[in-house]
Design an enzyme around this catalytic site. Structure first.
Site: not given
Length: 278
Positions: A154, A156, A7, A225, A34, A254-255
């Site tokens: 991802d 989530n 991501n 992930d 994303e 952020d991943h």
């Protein structure tokens, strides 16, 4: 075969980081989530100049998925309607660009960006559960063709307590609620298994650190992930790694990326026996 997922939280913002990591790691396929860009504005030329093929399913400012490969993929399918053409709910959910798949040397690789859900009280939370229900129907339809499946992305969702830095406090909240976990497990069924957990049973391994809470500096992350493999591929997996160091980049996503190495295509046992005779 090396398959990776990342991501990137805007492919244009992170373009040089992605290209650098591709050159260093050399996966056969990188699945991006994303991407946050409409298809006409995707930086296709930069990838092609570096020797990569790209299949995209993008959306302005939000969502977006892409497949980046050395060789062109076969039978690329976008959205839930790629497997569920007559499913009205699949078409509605497809308004958010979160699903793309393709065949890589006979392996179906499915790249997902699962909705976040926001909070248990948000209208986005039941949307997430509906989305996961559609994913189950999608996987059931794909299974009918008998293709080996590698599902990445991802998700989530921290599927277990050991996937969260503070499970006592966070279990039951969004991304760790029973309903989300049950819906994902229902979609996985008996067919798909978590590749990372085949090699690393312990807690303390994260793939996402929230920008907003200083989580990276304190290593307070989540493992959301994932790479899931069918039984045939699980038996051929050599390693599965979280590339944590990229979260320490300047202006990082952020991943962190996650990759799996597979002994694919499998050796021809009959040929191996013949070779030993000579």
């Amino acid at each position: 075969m090396r398959i990776a997922t990342w991501n990137v939280n805007s492919v244009r913002t992170r373009l040089e980081q992605v290209l650098c990591w591709l050159e260093q790691t050399k996966p056969d396929l990188l699945c991006l989530q994303e991407t946050k860009v409409d298809d006409p504005l995707f930086p296709m030329q930069a990838f092609e100049n570096a020797g990569w093929q790209v299949s995209i399913h993008g959306q302005k400012s939000y969502n977006g998925v892409a497949l980046v490969s050395r060789e062109p993929l076969e039978d690329v399918r976008c959205g839930f309607v790629g497997e569920l053409p007559d499913d009205a709910e699949a078409a509605t959910l497809g308004e958010q660009r979160r699903v793309i798949s393709g065949l890589l040397d006979g392996v179906r690789v499915l790249n997902l960006y699962v909705p976040n859900g926001s909070s248990l009280s948000s209208e986005k939370y039941p949307y997430k559960l509906t989305w996961l229900g559609c994913l189950k129907r999608y996987l059931d339809a794909q299974a009918e063709r008998g293709e080996p499946l590698c599902m990445v992305g991802d998700f989530n969702i921290a599927l277990e307590a050991r996937d969260i830095h503070d499970p006592d406090r966070l279990s039951g909240s969004v991304m760790a609620s029973d309903a989300e976990r049950d819906a994902l497990r229902e979609a996985l069924g008996n067919r798909l298994q978590d590749a990372f957990r085949m090699f690393e049973p312990d807690a303390g391994h994260w793939s996402w650190w929230d920008y907003r809470t200083g989580a990276w500096d304190r290593d307070r992350g989540w493992r959301i992930d994932h790479i899931y493999l069918c039984e045939e591929l699980m038996g051929l997996a050599r390693s599965c790694s979280i590339h944590k160091q990229l979260r320490g980049n300047v202006q990082p996503s952020d991943h962190a990326p996650v990759s799996v190495d597979l002994d694919w295509p499998p050796a021809d046992d009959d040929q191996d026996e013949d070779d030993q005779l000579f």
